[in-house]
Design an enzyme around this catalytic site. Structure first.
Site, short mmCIF file in Angstrom:
data_model
loop_
_atom_site.label_atom_id
_atom_site.label_comp_id
_atom_site.label_asym_id
_atom_site.label_seq_id
_atom_site.Cartn_x
_atom_site.Cartn_y
_atom_site.Cartn_z
CG HIS A 25 -0.36 -68.55 4.08
ND1 HIS A 25 0.96 -68.91 4.08
CD2 HIS A 25 -0.89 -69.07 5.21
CE1 HIS A 25 1.22 -69.63 5.16
NE2 HIS A 25 0.12 -69.75 5.86
CG ASP A 67 4.98 -75.70 1.71
OD1 ASP A 67 6.10 -76.07 2.14
OD2 ASP A 67 4.56 -74.54 1.80
CG ASN A 105 0.39 -64.35 -0.89
OD1 ASN A 105 1.15 -64.18 0.06
ND2 ASN A 105 0.06 -65.55 -1.33
CD GLU A 125 1.16 -73.83 -0.15
OE1 GLU A 125 1.60 -74.41 0.86
OE2 GLU A 125 1.36 -72.63 -0.41
NE ARG A 164 4.68 -62.84 -1.31
CZ ARG A 164 4.75 -64.07 -0.76
NH1 ARG A 164 3.70 -64.85 -0.77
NH2 ARG A 164 5.86 -64.50 -0.22
CE1 TYR A 222 3.17 -74.51 -3.42
CE2 TYR A 222 5.14 -75.24 -2.29
CZ TYR A 222 4.11 -74.33 -2.44
OH TYR A 222 4.05 -73.25 -1.61
#
Lengths: 495, 61
Positions: free
Chosen positions: A153, A90, A155, A95, A237, A88
């Site tokens: 990032h 971002d 997670n 991203e 998370r 998508y």
């Protein structure tokens, strides 16, 4: 036993339209995502119901946020892929959020698959640019070298019972020094320091605080976003924003593997009190600025230790921990790579050419400096610094090195190719991906923790997926194989 | 750190040489280096100055 930790990466890629610097990056990003996802099928919406990026792990919800969901992002290109990923737009970047995987080796496979997806998408988007065909460059890096940063990032699903403060205390010294092993390297710095022409981390200079909720300004070493995308009673998370996007598969494996091991040790109460760093933010910068990896970091108790010594502290505990709890091959690989890299960093960091991104790129730049007698601020070096991260396999410099066998890989290209379309088999991403592939016209929306079906009834039907480990092949393959449409699937799930 | 434990490196250095900028290994190039740079020169964007100037990103997360 196997050390299962549900995890994934999300990468905001750099984007530029060659020769057209005024081209709107939001539009370009949308074109890239749409070019990949456009195949005439109805597109499932993203389900935002469970999303709350302002919930803080320290136990409150930020009242007036610096980061509302940007208006302009709503309604932008947004695709859910058959491999379980979200692709998508971002913050003016395309991203790729990988599907949930159960171990760091799978994280490497689907992280790399993201690069392949961006490569194909950018090539297609270039052919359909408004104003005529052109070329869209996509870079897997984290800064343009002109003051802007964008993130990769990590997670990690963590046991909710672990107090967040314990995670912060243990992981801060680890994050301050992890970059010596997994930094992506960059030219220049954000502090106007003439003696830092190159540094270990793309991200370090943009980190301003120790702990915090924000991600686009006042970036923290430890991010407190508390949005588990799973049962909040059982899981948190950990959203890690301090790391670099890596081209090196060895770095991605070690980055996720070592961090996951640290979290397991915290969950099991295995670690002693951490070697607390005196001024973590400035230490993070200083470690990044020292190519010898030997300049000491000041601890709160007055001792001075090198970044590599701090990493030895965590590795030695991880080795002991794994003797007690885990014997799976991936974890063994992580420990072996961790040790090998620390030994090499102590002997000669430059020996990690072809293994660690910051070294591989630095060696390349140095060769140019020496052959062409260039100064460290020469545009040709800046170009090499950027193009190292170009996702095209025929033009990206990391990819050229990989093609000629000059870098060490972790996974087979055949695995990566498969992961472009196929989901991991042992997480809920399997259910998401297979439903998207088989019932797409009946999927109204999907998110990390639910799929919403429209099977022609009066109301939409939501299937919650609150446990990242449930919905894998063992649990749902036979069911999905048997159901030709979503209606019998839902009946079976409710039955 | 637990009592009595210290932050330490596990392995002794194999060389007293300082790593990095000045180490001998750093000066030694492998034999295929010129080939490598020639190969990379062929794929580098044509106008480095313009490409670098135009590569401007919006801040993200």
């Amino acid at each position: 036993m196997t050390l299962v930790r549900y995890q994934g990466t999300e990468t905001e890629y750099g984007i530029a339209v060659v020769g057209r610097p005024d081209f709107n990056p939001v539009l370009a990003s949308s074109l890239v995502v749409n070019a990949y996802a456009a195949d005439g099928h109805r597109r499932a919406r993203w389900d935002y119901e469970e999303e709350n990026p302002l919930r803080d792990a320290r136990g409150f919800t930020q009242p007036s946020a610096h980061e509302p969901v940007p208006e302009e992002d709503v309604g932008l290109a947004n695709a859910i892929l058959t491999n379980g990923a979200r692709f998508y737009v971002d913050h003016a970047h395309p991203e790729f959020s990988s599907p949930e995987v159960s171990n760091p080796r799978d994280a490497v496979v689907w992280d790399k698959a993201g690069e392949r997806i961006l490569e194909v998408a950018a090539e297609r988007a270039g052919r359909m640019l408004p104003g005529g065909p052109g070329r869209v460059v996509i870079t897997k890096n984290n800064t343009d070298g002109k003051g802007a940063a964008y993130g990769m990032h990590e997670n990690y699903i963590v046991d909710r019972a672990v107090p967040f403060g314990q995670i912060v205390r243990q992981i801060t010294p680890f994050f301050v020094t992890r970059q010596v092993m997994v930094g992506a390297g960059r030219l220049g710095n954000e502090h106007g320091l003439p003696d830092v022409p190159y540094q270990l981390s793309q991200r370090a200079d943009f980190v301003e605080v120790e702990v915090g909720l924000e991600t686009t300004l006042k970036r923290p070493i430890v991010n407190t976003r508390d949005e588990p995308h799973a049962d909040p009673e059982r899981f948190r998370r950990l959203h890690v924003i301090v790391g670099d996007a890596n081209m090196s598969e060895v770095c991605t494996l070690l980055k996720l593997g070592s961090t996951g091991l640290l979290l397991s040790m915290v969950e099991d109460g295995f670690l002693p009190d951490p070697p607390a760093v005196d001024a973590p933010v400035s230490a993070l910068h200083e470690v990044s600025h020292d190519l010898t990896c030997s300049r000491p970091v000041l601890l709160r108790d007055g001792r001075r230790v090198t970044p590599v010594e701090l990493q030895w502290h965590y590795l030695e505990h991880a080795q002991r921990y794994c003797k007690e709890v885990a014997v799976d091959e991936v974890t063994k690989d992580v420990l072996a790579v961790w040790e090998r890299i620390l030994v090499a960093l102590e002997d000669d960091p430059m020996s990690l050419d072809g293994v660690v991104d910051w070294v591989t790129k630095y060696r390349l730049l140095r060769r140019y400096v020496e052959r062409d007698d260039l100064s460290w601020d020469h545009d040709k070096l800046k170009l090499v610094d950027l193009q190292y991260h170009d996702v095209r396999r025929d033009k990206g410099l990391y990819n050229r090195l990989a093609a000629s066998g000059r870098v060490e890989r972790v996974v087979a290209e055949s695995e990566v190719r498969r992961a472009v379309t196929e989901p991991p088999e042992d997480t809920r991403a399997y259910f998401r991906g297979r439903c998207l592939a088989k019932y797409r016209d009946q999927v109204a929306a999907a998110g990390w923790d639910s799929i919403i079906f429209d099977v022609g009834k009066e109301t939409l039907q939501r299937v919650p997926m609150m446990d990242p480990g449930r919905g894998g092949r063992v649990q749902v393959e036979e069911l999905i194989d048997r159901c030709d449409s979503a209606a019998p699937l839902l009946e079976a799930l409710q039955g | 750190m637990s009592e009595g434990e210290r932050v330490r490196r596990q392995r002794p250095r194999q060389t007293e040489e300082e790593p990095g900028e000045t180490s001998a290994a750093d000066q030694v190039d492998t034999s295929d280096v010129d080939d490598l740079l020639d190969e990379i020169d062929e794929v580098l964007e044509e106008n480095a100055e313009e490409f670098v100037k135009n590569y401007v990103q919006k801040g993200g997360q």
